[in-house]
Write a protein that holds these residues in place. Sequence first.
Motif, PDB file in Angstrom:
ATOM      1  N   LYS A  11       8.034   7.072   7.839  1.00 20.49           N
ATOM      2  CA  LYS A  11       7.560   8.418   7.495  1.00 20.49           C
ATOM      3  C   LYS A  11       8.272   8.984   6.275  1.00 20.49           C
ATOM      4  O   LYS A  11       7.858  10.018   5.754  1.00 20.49           O
ATOM      5  CB  LYS A  11       7.744   9.353   8.689  1.00 20.49           C
ATOM      6  CG  LYS A  11       6.911   8.952   9.897  1.00 20.49           C
ATOM      7  CD  LYS A  11       7.121   9.905  11.065  1.00 20.49           C
ATOM      8  CE  LYS A  11       6.269   9.500  12.267  1.00 20.49           C
ATOM      9  NZ  LYS A  11       6.462  10.408  13.414  1.00 20.49           N
ATOM     10  N   THR A  12       9.352   8.321   5.861  1.00 21.17           N
ATOM     11  CA  THR A  12      10.112   8.810   4.705  1.00 21.17           C
ATOM     12  C   THR A  12      10.361   7.677   3.715  1.00 21.17           C
ATOM     13  O   THR A  12      10.376   6.503   4.094  1.00 21.17           O
ATOM     14  CB  THR A  12      11.470   9.387   5.148  1.00 21.17           C
ATOM     15  OG1 THR A  12      12.174   8.404   5.926  1.00 21.17           O
ATOM     16  CG2 THR A  12      11.285  10.646   5.988  1.00 21.17           C
ATOM     17  N   CYS A  13      10.558   8.049   2.457  1.00 20.49           N
ATOM     18  CA  CYS A  13      10.817   7.064   1.414  1.00 20.49           C
ATOM     19  C   CYS A  13      12.266   6.579   1.508  1.00 20.49           C
ATOM     20  O   CYS A  13      13.086   7.166   2.238  1.00 20.49           O
ATOM     21  CB  CYS A  13      10.547   7.650   0.031  1.00 20.49           C
ATOM     22  SG  CYS A  13      11.638   9.018  -0.416  1.00 20.49           S
ATOM     23  N   GLY A  46       7.584  14.567  -0.020  1.00 26.48           N
ATOM     24  CA  GLY A  46       6.164  14.666  -0.370  1.00 26.48           C
ATOM     25  C   GLY A  46       5.700  13.669  -1.418  1.00 26.48           C
ATOM     26  O   GLY A  46       4.520  13.655  -1.781  1.00 26.48           O
ATOM     27  N   LYS A  47       6.597  12.829  -1.915  1.00 29.54           N
ATOM     28  CA  LYS A  47       6.226  11.868  -2.944  1.00 29.54           C
ATOM     29  C   LYS A  47       5.658  10.592  -2.324  1.00 29.54           C
ATOM     30  O   LYS A  47       5.938  10.271  -1.176  1.00 29.54           O
ATOM     31  CB  LYS A  47       7.448  11.520  -3.801  1.00 29.54           C
ATOM     32  CG  LYS A  47       7.977  12.684  -4.631  1.00 29.54           C
ATOM     33  CD  LYS A  47       9.180  12.251  -5.456  1.00 29.54           C
ATOM     34  CE  LYS A  47       9.731  13.420  -6.284  1.00 29.54           C
ATOM     35  NZ  LYS A  47      10.917  13.014  -7.079  1.00 29.54           N
ATOM     36  N   ARG A  48       4.859   9.897  -3.124  1.00 30.77           N
ATOM     37  CA  ARG A  48       4.292   8.621  -2.692  1.00 30.77           C
ATOM     38  C   ARG A  48       5.328   7.506  -2.875  1.00 30.77           C
ATOM     39  O   ARG A  48       6.085   7.513  -3.835  1.00 30.77           O
ATOM     40  CB  ARG A  48       3.047   8.278  -3.508  1.00 30.77           C
ATOM     41  CG  ARG A  48       1.896   9.260  -3.327  1.00 30.77           C
ATOM     42  CD  ARG A  48       1.164   9.004  -2.034  1.00 30.77           C
ATOM     43  NE  ARG A  48       0.056   9.943  -1.833  1.00 30.77           N
ATOM     44  CZ  ARG A  48      -0.743   9.933  -0.788  1.00 30.77           C
ATOM     45  NH1 ARG A  48      -0.553   9.029   0.172  1.00 30.77           N
ATOM     46  NH2 ARG A  48      -1.718  10.797  -0.663  1.00 30.77           N
ATOM     47  N   PHE A  49       5.354   6.567  -1.931  1.00 28.08           N
ATOM     48  CA  PHE A  49       6.205   5.400  -2.078  1.00 28.08           C
ATOM     49  C   PHE A  49       5.450   4.170  -1.608  1.00 28.08           C
ATOM     50  O   PHE A  49       4.478   4.275  -0.849  1.00 28.08           O
ATOM     51  CB  PHE A  49       7.522   5.558  -1.304  1.00 28.08           C
ATOM     52  CG  PHE A  49       7.376   5.634   0.199  1.00 28.08           C
ATOM     53  CD1 PHE A  49       7.544   4.512   0.992  1.00 28.08           C
ATOM     54  CD2 PHE A  49       7.067   6.847   0.821  1.00 28.08           C
ATOM     55  CE1 PHE A  49       7.413   4.580   2.368  1.00 28.08           C
ATOM     56  CE2 PHE A  49       6.940   6.923   2.204  1.00 28.08           C
ATOM     57  CZ  PHE A  49       7.113   5.786   2.984  1.00 28.08           C
ATOM     58  N   PHE A  95       0.835  -1.195   0.000  1.00 22.66           N
ATOM     59  CA  PHE A  95       0.000   0.000   0.000  1.00 22.66           C
ATOM     60  C   PHE A  95       0.873   1.248   0.000  1.00 22.66           C
ATOM     61  O   PHE A  95       2.025   1.213   0.444  1.00 22.66           O
ATOM     62  CB  PHE A  95      -1.003   0.009   1.162  1.00 22.66           C
ATOM     63  CG  PHE A  95      -0.402  -0.007   2.537  1.00 22.66           C
ATOM     64  CD1 PHE A  95       0.016   1.166   3.155  1.00 22.66           C
ATOM     65  CD2 PHE A  95      -0.289  -1.193   3.243  1.00 22.66           C
ATOM     66  CE1 PHE A  95       0.540   1.153   4.440  1.00 22.66           C
ATOM     67  CE2 PHE A  95       0.241  -1.213   4.520  1.00 22.66           C
ATOM     68  CZ  PHE A  95       0.655  -0.037   5.123  1.00 22.66           C
ATOM     69  N   PRO A  96       0.342   2.368  -0.528  1.00 24.78           N
ATOM     70  CA  PRO A  96       1.145   3.581  -0.675  1.00 24.78           C
ATOM     71  C   PRO A  96       1.204   4.418   0.608  1.00 24.78           C
ATOM     72  O   PRO A  96       0.247   4.455   1.376  1.00 24.78           O
ATOM     73  CB  PRO A  96       0.401   4.353  -1.775  1.00 24.78           C
ATOM     74  CG  PRO A  96      -1.029   3.931  -1.617  1.00 24.78           C
ATOM     75  CD  PRO A  96      -0.993   2.504  -1.150  1.00 24.78           C
ATOM     76  N   LEU A  97       2.344   5.058   0.815  1.00 27.18           N
ATOM     77  CA  LEU A  97       2.525   6.018   1.901  1.00 27.18           C
ATOM     78  C   LEU A  97       3.112   7.300   1.303  1.00 27.18           C
ATOM     79  O   LEU A  97       3.703   7.276   0.223  1.00 27.18           O
ATOM     80  CB  LEU A  97       3.477   5.463   2.969  1.00 27.18           C
ATOM     81  CG  LEU A  97       2.991   4.266   3.794  1.00 27.18           C
ATOM     82  CD1 LEU A  97       4.117   3.764   4.690  1.00 27.18           C
ATOM     83  CD2 LEU A  97       1.775   4.630   4.631  1.00 27.18           C
TER      84      LEU A  97
END
Length: 256
Positions: free
Chosen positions: A238-240, A216-219, A208-210
């Motif tokens: 919280k971070t990619c 600010g990007k989705r990962f 699933f995406p976070l």
Amino acid sequence: MKTPNRNRLPNEEIKAILRAADVIIARGGRTLLAKILKGSREKKVLELGLDTCPVYGYYKSEKLDIITEKIDWMIDFDFLDIEYSGKLPMIVFTERGWQIESDQLTDELLSEWQEWVNQGKLDQDMSYLKDRNRQMILLLLEKVKESGNPAFIPYLMLWEKIEYKKVKEAIRTTIKALENREPVDEQLIQVRAESINEALNGLAPSDFPLKCWVCGKRFTFTVGEQKFFKQKGFQLPKTCKKCREKEAEGRFSRFL
């Protein structure tokens, strides 16, 4: 943690594992649960009285690692979960798992009452029901009402004497329904059965995406990462990956 068997467990096995988990919820982990299902004669198992569990030894012919794989499947498919008490990982129910377990546990309690009736046992100690999960207690009373069996009234009256106000009211309502032979709500029974069947189907774990708090990007938070984070008791990232690597590089460069 080993990769669990992807083959879906039969409903009866799902219920058996949930029933065994019930006796150690929030006070034991995967290993202890596997030993109950194996029927271990280990000192700790016997000292805790876990050999009295109705499904003790359910998998007596299986190896412990195979049983543990089945438990991991239950965790991956959202029937059980892991919560940490300090550094100790403890088995807990998910909402889905508790829905199934409370349904089968209330059936078990109702069968016990029927056995008392068959044996003519009227003066029973009902204190074992006090301070139990409120949702489960109300479900039990609903099933007593649906049974339409007035022979259960003596147990309800004994139970009422030791309960708190809100549960007393629900018990009185159940007694009145049995005395008046109120009709059973067949639609409610059907809806509950469908809900249990739906819960038993389970959901396969999925990515699933976070959203990264830095760029600010989705990962994508993969199934494998989810298992690792759960095993370690970590919160959601919280971070990619790229931002985590940049942060790590920055920390390393300060020592050069």
